[in-house]
Design an enzyme around this catalytic site. Structure first.
Site, PDB file in Angstrom:
ATOM      1  N   ASP A  28     -12.450  29.260  81.120  1.00 43.09           N
ATOM      2  CA  ASP A  28     -12.685  29.960  82.288  1.00 43.09           C
ATOM      3  C   ASP A  28     -11.313  30.286  82.953  1.00 43.09           C
ATOM      4  O   ASP A  28     -11.083  30.117  84.154  1.00 43.09           O
ATOM      5  CB  ASP A  28     -13.428  29.101  83.424  1.00 43.09           C
ATOM      6  CG  ASP A  28     -15.036  29.405  82.884  1.00 43.09           C
ATOM      7  OD1 ASP A  28     -15.377  29.704  81.849  1.00 43.09           O
ATOM      8  OD2 ASP A  28     -15.854  28.861  83.793  1.00 43.09           O
ATOM      9  N   LYS A  43     -21.080  32.527  79.806  1.00 43.76           N
ATOM     10  CA  LYS A  43     -22.019  31.669  80.519  1.00 43.76           C
ATOM     11  C   LYS A  43     -22.199  31.987  82.041  1.00 43.76           C
ATOM     12  O   LYS A  43     -21.338  32.465  82.654  1.00 43.76           O
ATOM     13  CB  LYS A  43     -21.394  30.202  80.378  1.00 43.76           C
ATOM     14  CG  LYS A  43     -20.117  29.776  80.854  1.00 43.76           C
ATOM     15  CD  LYS A  43     -19.473  28.584  80.642  1.00 43.76           C
ATOM     16  CE  LYS A  43     -18.486  28.361  81.165  1.00 43.76           C
ATOM     17  NZ  LYS A  43     -18.368  28.506  82.921  1.00 43.76           N
ATOM     18  N   CYS A  71     -16.199  22.932  85.234  1.00 38.42           N
ATOM     19  CA  CYS A  71     -16.377  23.581  84.016  1.00 38.42           C
ATOM     20  C   CYS A  71     -15.665  22.830  82.943  1.00 38.42           C
ATOM     21  O   CYS A  71     -16.334  22.664  81.740  1.00 38.42           O
ATOM     22  CB  CYS A  71     -16.197  24.935  83.869  1.00 38.42           C
ATOM     23  SG  CYS A  71     -17.515  25.853  84.993  1.00 38.42           S
TER      24      CYS A  71
HETATM   25  C1  VGL Z   1     -16.572  27.036  87.722  1.00 34.96           C
HETATM   26  C2  VGL Z   1     -17.749  26.783  89.595  1.00 34.96           C
HETATM   27  C3  VGL Z   1     -18.236  27.768  89.852  1.00 34.96           C
HETATM   28  C4  VGL Z   1     -15.517  26.500  86.770  1.00 34.96           C
HETATM   29  C5  VGL Z   1     -17.609  28.236  87.451  1.00 34.96           C
HETATM   30  O1  VGL Z   1     -15.055  27.365  86.116  1.00 34.96           O
HETATM   31  O2  VGL Z   1     -15.045  25.507  86.879  1.00 34.96           O
HETATM   32  N1  VGL Z   1     -16.758  26.503  88.976  1.00 34.96           N
HETATM   33  N2  VGL Z   1     -18.264  28.648  88.382  1.00 34.96           N
END
Ligand code: VGL
Ligand code: ZN
Length: 204
Positions: free
Chosen positions: A10, A108, A153
């Site tokens: 991410d 995701k 994540c």
């Molecule tokens: C994430 C919160 C919501 C992350 C993704 O990548 O850690 N955290 N969506």
């Protein structure tokens, strides 16, 4: 080595300073992540990829505030500001990320009713993303995880990775955390206890 993959979690605009769910220093890791990409045979990226109105957004639950906890059918879920909406600028990878070498991008969080922190399973801990099967079919048994956010994540992915039998290292110097109510310390301890190797080369 041929049986190793780097999994970049991410590294998207919304998790970097100026983004909708900015992680402090999120952009600082880009040069180091690029260096690790260059040095690793196989690279997989994950991309948080939510439809508008996703159930993990506080805005989808009238009266709820971001960063509060909400009871979902699959258990407690932290509610977030709207972020990483499919196709938005915020959902793009950081513009400095050397992403072209990636052999796979795992998206995701695209199911409206369930969030997905882990690269392997959605937050019901049952619905697979397909990543474990992909890696096994390709003979990859050793993973290094980097990216955002350490305590969500990255940690959920690392915990699932060891559970799935992968030798798993998290490079903490190539991660940054959100840190809600001590979540960084909590998740570091969970990863350590589960057999994730935690490495920090920041002081090397
Ligand atoms: C994430 C919160 C919501 C992350 C993704 O990548 O850690 N955290 N969506
Ligand atoms: Zn998300």
């Amino acid at each position: 080595m041929a049986d190793e993959a780097l999994v970049v979690i991410d590294l998207q605009n919304d998790f970097c300073p100026g983004g909708a769910l900015a992680v402090a220093g999120g952009d600082e890791i880009v040069p180091l992540v690029n260096d690790l990409i260059r040095r690793t045979d196989h690279v997989v990226l994950t991309q948080d990829w939510h439809p508008a109105g996703h159930s993990s957004f506080a805005s989808s639950h009238p009266g709820s505030q971001p960063y509060s906890t909400f009871e979902m059918p699959y258990g407690p879920q932290t509610l977030w500001p709207d972020h990483c909406i499919q196709g938005s600028l915020g959902s793009d990878f950081h513009s400095g990320l050397a992403w072209t070498k990636a052999e796979l991008v795992i998206r995701k969080g695209f199911r409206p009713d369930i969030d997905s922190y882990s690269a392997f399973f959605e937050n019901d801990h049952k619905t697979p993303t397909g990543l474990a099967g992909y890696l096994r079919e390709r003979g990859i048994g050793t993973l290094t995880l980097v990216g955002l956010a350490t305590d969500f994540c990255v940690a959920y992915s690392a915990l699932d990775a060891v559970k799935q039998g992968f030798r798993t290292t998290v490079r903490l110097d190539a991660c940054r955390g959100i840190d809600l109510n001590g979540s960084v310390e909590t998740m570091l301890a969970k990863m350590r206890d589960a057999g994730v190797t935690l490495e920090d080369h920041a002081s090397d």
